[in-house]
Design a protein around this motif. Structure first.
Motif, mmCIF file in Angstrom:
data_model
loop_
_atom_site.group_PDB
_atom_site.id
_atom_site.type_symbol
_atom_site.label_atom_id
_atom_site.label_comp_id
_atom_site.label_asym_id
_atom_site.label_seq_id
_atom_site.Cartn_x
_atom_site.Cartn_y
_atom_site.Cartn_z
ATOM 1 N N THR A 101 0.822 -1.210 0.000
ATOM 2 C CA THR A 101 0.000 0.000 0.000
ATOM 3 C C THR A 101 0.860 1.266 0.000
ATOM 4 O O THR A 101 0.629 2.181 -0.760
ATOM 5 C CB THR A 101 -0.912 0.028 1.248
ATOM 6 N N ASN A 102 1.853 1.287 0.900
ATOM 7 C CA ASN A 102 2.728 2.453 1.025
ATOM 8 C C ASN A 102 4.191 2.038 1.046
ATOM 9 O O ASN A 102 4.528 0.962 1.547
ATOM 10 C CB ASN A 102 2.425 3.187 2.341
ATOM 11 N N GLY B 239 -2.386 -2.392 4.594
ATOM 12 C CA GLY B 239 -3.555 -1.935 3.862
ATOM 13 C C GLY B 239 -4.364 -3.098 3.308
ATOM 14 O O GLY B 239 -5.586 -3.100 3.390
ATOM 15 N N GLU C 55 -12.254 5.535 4.889
ATOM 16 C CA GLU C 55 -10.873 5.474 5.381
ATOM 17 C C GLU C 55 -10.586 6.665 6.300
ATOM 18 O O GLU C 55 -9.956 6.516 7.349
ATOM 19 C CB GLU C 55 -9.859 5.431 4.238
ATOM 20 N N LYS D 76 -12.205 5.995 9.613
ATOM 21 C CA LYS D 76 -11.437 4.990 10.362
ATOM 22 C C LYS D 76 -10.242 5.643 11.045
ATOM 23 O O LYS D 76 -10.004 5.416 12.238
ATOM 24 C CB LYS D 76 -10.972 3.900 9.387
ATOM 25 N N SER E 294 -9.327 6.404 15.233
ATOM 26 C CA SER E 294 -8.168 5.897 15.979
ATOM 27 C C SER E 294 -7.788 6.858 17.102
ATOM 28 O O SER E 294 -7.124 6.482 18.043
ATOM 29 C CB SER E 294 -6.974 5.697 15.044
ATOM 30 N N GLY F 149 0.056 0.232 9.288
ATOM 31 C CA GLY F 149 -0.798 1.368 9.619
ATOM 32 C C GLY F 149 -2.073 0.977 10.364
ATOM 33 O O GLY F 149 -2.560 1.716 11.220
HETATM 34 P P1 ADP Z 1 1.385 -1.783 3.632
HETATM 35 O O1 ADP Z 1 2.371 -2.378 4.557
HETATM 36 O O2 ADP Z 1 0.346 -2.759 3.151
HETATM 37 O O3 ADP Z 1 2.012 -1.047 2.501
HETATM 38 P P2 ADP Z 1 0.727 0.266 5.662
HETATM 39 O O4 ADP Z 1 1.457 -0.348 6.783
HETATM 40 O O5 ADP Z 1 1.220 1.574 5.177
HETATM 41 O O6 ADP Z 1 0.492 -0.702 4.438
HETATM 42 O O7 ADP Z 1 -0.802 0.409 6.130
HETATM 43 C C1 ADP Z 1 -1.749 1.037 5.357
HETATM 44 C C2 ADP Z 1 -3.094 0.914 6.027
HETATM 45 O O8 ADP Z 1 -3.045 1.554 7.318
HETATM 46 C C3 ADP Z 1 -4.225 1.560 5.274
HETATM 47 O O9 ADP Z 1 -5.335 0.684 5.206
HETATM 48 C C4 ADP Z 1 -4.545 2.784 6.099
HETATM 49 O O10 ADP Z 1 -5.896 3.148 5.997
HETATM 50 C C5 ADP Z 1 -4.226 2.287 7.496
HETATM 51 N N1 ADP Z 1 -3.997 3.387 8.435
HETATM 52 C C6 ADP Z 1 -3.084 4.379 8.344
HETATM 53 N N2 ADP Z 1 -3.195 5.221 9.369
HETATM 54 C C7 ADP Z 1 -4.223 4.766 10.131
HETATM 55 C C8 ADP Z 1 -4.856 5.214 11.335
HETATM 56 N N3 ADP Z 1 -4.458 6.330 11.951
HETATM 57 N N4 ADP Z 1 -5.879 4.481 11.831
HETATM 58 C C9 ADP Z 1 -6.299 3.384 11.199
HETATM 59 N N5 ADP Z 1 -5.764 2.906 10.079
HETATM 60 C C10 ADP Z 1 -4.737 3.582 9.545
#
Ligand code: ADP
Ligand code: MG
Length: 615
Positions: A27-28, A214, A275, A278, A282, A340
Motif C-alpha cells: 500500500t505504502n 492496507g 478510510e 477509520k 483511531s 498502519g
Molecule cells: P502496507 O504495509 O500494506 O504497505 P501500511 O502499513 O502503510 O500498508 O498500512 C496502510 C493501512 O493503514 C491503510 O489501510 C490505512 O488506511 C491504514 N492506516 C493508516 N493510518 C491509520 C490510522 N491512523 N488508523 C487506522 N488505520 C490507519
C-alpha cells in the motif's frame, strides 16, 4: 576515518555513501536512514511533511509516469491506467494470479501460461518489476532531494514468505531503478531490528511480529539469539487489511443511505470517506462527515463491531503461527506491532489480550519496517556492531537422481545463508555429461515437485562408470537466492547456474506443497523404496551382463546358463513392480554369481601380483 556528518535540516553534503533502507509496501512505501549525529533511524520526510509514498503508479496517455499521492488521485479518474498493489504480482506468472485477477481494476494480461505476468496500459505492457522499479525510482529521487546526495545503495524489505522468484524480482526492480541492492531482508526481522530487539550479544528472544497493513496481514514468529534472526513460522492472509475495514464501513453506510452496492463510483467515494472516518476514530470517539450532501456518522463502538470479524481472523492466524513454530504463547518475549492498521485501538487491545502482554508500539507502525531496514543498512555500512541476519528456506531444495528421485541437499526450514555439497557419480562407462536438474518441494519423486532450473555438466573425460566424482554444491546467499554448481573433481570440469525461477509460488502453493507431502508421505515412501529396488536391480543386471561377457573364458557353461536364467527372473520381477520380490531376486542373482565372481577376481589379482614385490 574522516566522516562528514549529514545535517538533515540544512542538507549539508556528506562524503561517504549512504545506504538507505526501503520498505517497498503493498500500500505504502518509504525510505529511512540512520542519522549520523544521533545514530537513530529516521523516516525521510519531504517538504510536504509526508514520509509515506502510496505504492501507486499512474501512466498518462503519453506514458508519462507519476508515483505516490498524485497517482492515488487518479485511481478514481483513470482506474485502467493506475496501478496499485503491484507487489502482489512480483515474481508471479499469470497462472499464479489468475484466481485473484478480479481484485485488480487494471488489465493483467490473461494468457494462461507459466510466463511472468504483465500489466497492460493502453498499447504498452509493463512487468511488475518495472512497476516496482517506478516506485523505487521515485523513492530514490525523494531521498536524493532530501539528503542532497546521490543514493545508489539500498536494503529493501520483503515479506518473510516471499520465495526465491519474488526476492529476485525485488532485487531486479532495485537494479532497474539504479540501486545496488545490498541485501533483501524480511519485514518482521526489520521491525524487530528497529526496536533494537536482539541487539545485545548473548541475548535470546522469541518475538511475535503482527503486521496489519492496507491489504495484507502477516504474523511471524522469530527467534533472535546472539544477533542471529530466525523465522520460525509465518501465517496470515494476503487479502486482509485496512482496506477491508474501509469496505465494511462503506457497506454499512451504503445500506443506511440506500446506495446500491453495485454502484461502483458511489461505493468508491464512500470508501475514501470511510478510510478518513477509520483514521479519525483511531484518535476520537465519533466521526461525522458528508457524502454528496448527505450526513454520515460512525461511532467508535459501531466501528469496533464492524471490524471485529476481521480482527478475529488475525487472531486465528496468530494461533496457527504459534502452533507451526511449536512455541507456547507464554514463551513469547515481545510482540511487535507493524502496519498502519495497528493504529486502530481495538486491534491493539485484541493483540494485547491474546498474547497477554504489552506490545511494542512506540515507533510509527507504518514506518517501523523502513526504520529497521535503515538499521540493517547501517550494519552493512560497518557503522554498527556485527549482526548476522538469518532466515530459513520455506521448501526443500534438491536435485533429481536416478529413477526420478528427489535428493534433498537443503531441507526445508534450513538457515540461510547456507552451503552444502554432495558427491555423485556416473552410471555409464565413458559418460561425458551429467544433467543437473534442480527441484523445490517435499515429495520423494521430482515429478511431484517444482523444477527450478536445469543445466548440463559437460566435458567429463571418459572414465568407467562410478569413477568420476561429481560434486554438486548448493549455495543460498543471504537474500535467499540459490546458486548451483557442479564440478568433476578428478578433471576439474565445472559448471554453475544461478537459479532464477521463471515464476514464483504463492504462499498458498507453498502450503499446498507441504500439505501434499504430508498426505502422500506413505505412498511416497513406498514409491521411493520401489524405485530404489528397481534401480539397484537394473544395475545388478548391467554389471552381471558385462562380467559374463568379459570373463566368459573363465566361466563354465552351467554357470553362464544359471546366471542367464536368474537374470530373466529378475528382469520379470522389475516389470512386476513388487519391491520385495525385486530385492529377493536381486539377492538371488548375487548368490548365483558370487562364487565365480570371487574366483575370477582372485585369479586376476594373482596375475597382477606376479613378479611384483609386496612392500
Ligand atoms: P502496507 O504495509 O500494506 O504497505 P501500511 O502499513 O502503510 O500498508 O498500512 C496502510 C493501512 O493503514 C491503510 O489501510 C490505512 O488506511 C491504514 N492506516 C493508516 N493510518 C491509520 C490510522 N491512523 N488508523 C487506522 N488505520 C490507519
Ligand atoms: Mg508493510
Amino acid at each position: 576515518m574522516g566522516k562528514v556528518a549529514i545535517n538533515i535540516a540544512t542538507g549539508s553534503l556528506q562524503t561517504e555513501d549512504i545506504i538507505v533502507g526501503i520498505d517497498l509496501g503493498t500500500t505504502n512505501s518509504l525510505v529511512a536512514i540512520v542519522r549520523e549525529d544521533s545514530q537513530q533511524p529516521i523516516a525521510l520526510k519531504e517538504t510536504d511533511g509526508l514520509t509515506l509514498v502510496p505504492s501507486i503508479v499512474h501512466f498518462d496517455e503519453y506514458n508519462n509516469i507519476t508515483v505516490g499521492n498524485p497517482a492515488k488521485d487518479m485511481l478514481l479518474k483513470q482506474p485502467e491506467r493506475t496501478i496499485y498493489s503491484a507487489k502482489r504480482l512480483m515474481g508471479k506468472s499469470y497462472k499464479d494470479v489468475s484466481k485473484e485477477a478480479g481484485f485488480f481494476s487494471y488489465n493483467v494480461i490473461d494468457d494462461d501460461t507459466d510466463s511472468l505476468v504483465k500489466v497492460q496500459i493502453g498499447d504498452k505492457f509493463y512487468s511488475p518489476i518495472e512497476l516496482s522499479s517506478a516506485i523505487l525510482s521515485e523513492l530514490k529521487k525523494r531521498a536524493e532531494h532530501i539528503l542532497k546526495v546521490n543514493i545508489s545503495k539500498a536494503v529493501i524489505t520483503v515479506p518473510a514468505y516471499f520465495n526465491d522468484a519474488q526476492r529476485q524480482a525485488t532485487r531486479d526492480a532495485g537494479r532497474l531503478a539504479g540501486l545496488d541492492v545490498l541485501r533483501i531482508i524480511n519485514e518482521p526481522t526489520a521491525a524487530s531490528l528497529a526496536y533494537g530487539l536482539g541487539a545485545k550479544a548473548n541475548e535470546e528472544k522469541t518475538i511475535a511480529v503482527y503486521d496489519l497493513g492496507g491489504g495484507t496481514f502477516d504474523v511471524s514468529i522469530l527467534t533472535i539469539s546472539n544477533g542471529i534472526f530466525e523465522v520460525l513460522s509465518t501465517n496470515g492472509d494476503t487479502y486482509l487489511g485496512g482496506d477491508d475495514m474501509d469496505r465494511a464501513i462503506a457497506n454499512y453506510w451504503s445500506e443506511e443511505l440506500g446506495i446500491p452496492a453495485d454502484d461502483k463510483m458511489a461505493m468508491q467515494h464512500l470508501r475514501v470517506t470511510a478510510e478518513a472516518a477509520k483514521k479519525h476514530l483511531s484518535k476520537n470517539d465519533g466521526f461525522e462527515g458528508e457524502i454528496s450532501g448527505k450526513k454520515v456518522t460512525l461511532s467508535r463502538d459501531k466501528f469496533n463491531e464492524l471490524v471485529q470479524p476481521l480482527i478475529d481472523r488475525t487472531i486465528t492466524a496468530c494461533k496457527n503461527a504459534l502452533k507451526d513454530a511449536g512455541i507456547a504463547k507464554d514463551k513469547i518475549d515481545a510482540v511487535v506491532m507493524v502496519g498502519g492498521s495497528t493504529r486502530v485501538p481495538i486491534v491493539k487491545e485484541s493483540v494485547k489480550s491474546f498474547f497477554e502482554k504489552d506490545v511494542f508500539d512506540d515507533l510509527n507502525p507504518d514506518e517501523v519496517v523502513a526504520l529497521g531496514a535503515a538499521v540493517q543498512a547501517d550494519i552493512l555500512a560497518g557503522k554498527n556492531t556485527d549482526m548476522l541476519l538469518l532466515d530459513v528456506t520455506p521448501l526443500s531444495l534438491g536435485i533429481e537422481t536416478m529413477g526420478g528421485l528427489m535428493d534433498v541437499l537443503i531441507p526445508r526450514n534450513s538457515k540461510i545463508p547456507n552451503k552444502i555439497a554432495r558427491q555423485y557419480t556416473t552410471q555409464k562407462d565413458g559418460q561425458s555429461g551429467m544433467r543437473i536438474s534442480v527441484f523445490q518441494g517435499e515429495r520423494d519423486l521430482v515429478k511431484d515437485n517444482r523444477k527450478l532450473a536445469e543445466f548440463n555438466l559437460t566435458g567429463i573425460p571418459g572414465m568407467p562408470a562410478g569413477l568420476p566424482k561429481v560434486e554438486v554444491t548448493f549455495l543460498i546467499d543471504a537474500d535467499g537466492i540459490l546458486r548451483v554448481s557442479a564440478k568433476e573433481l578428478r578433471s576439474g570440469v565445472a559448471q554453475s547456474i544461478d537459479v532464477k525461477p521463471q515464476y514464483g509460488l504463492t504462499d498458498e502453493e507453498v502450503e499446498k506443497m507441504l500439505l501434499d507431502s504430508l498426505t502422500h508421505a506413505k505412498e511416497d515412501i513406498g514409491t521411493r523404496a520401489l524405485v530404489e529396488a528397481s534401480t539397484e536391480a537394473k544395475q545388478m543386471l548391467d554389471t552381471t551382463e558385462k562380467f559374463i561377457s568379459k570373463h566368459s573364458d573363465s566361466l563354465s557353461e552351467e554357470e553362464i546358463a544359471a546366471t542367464r536364467k536368474q537374470m530373466a527372473v529378475l528382469a520379470a520381477a522389475i516389470n512386476g513392480q513388487d519391491k520385495d520380490k525385486i530385492q529377493q531376486e536381486t539377492e538371488q542373482l548375487n548368490d548365483v554369481s558370487r562364487p565365480y565372481a570371487e574366483r575370477v577376481m582372485e585369479g586376476a589379482l594373482k596375475d597382477a601380483m606376479k613378479g611384483k614385490k609386496v612392500l
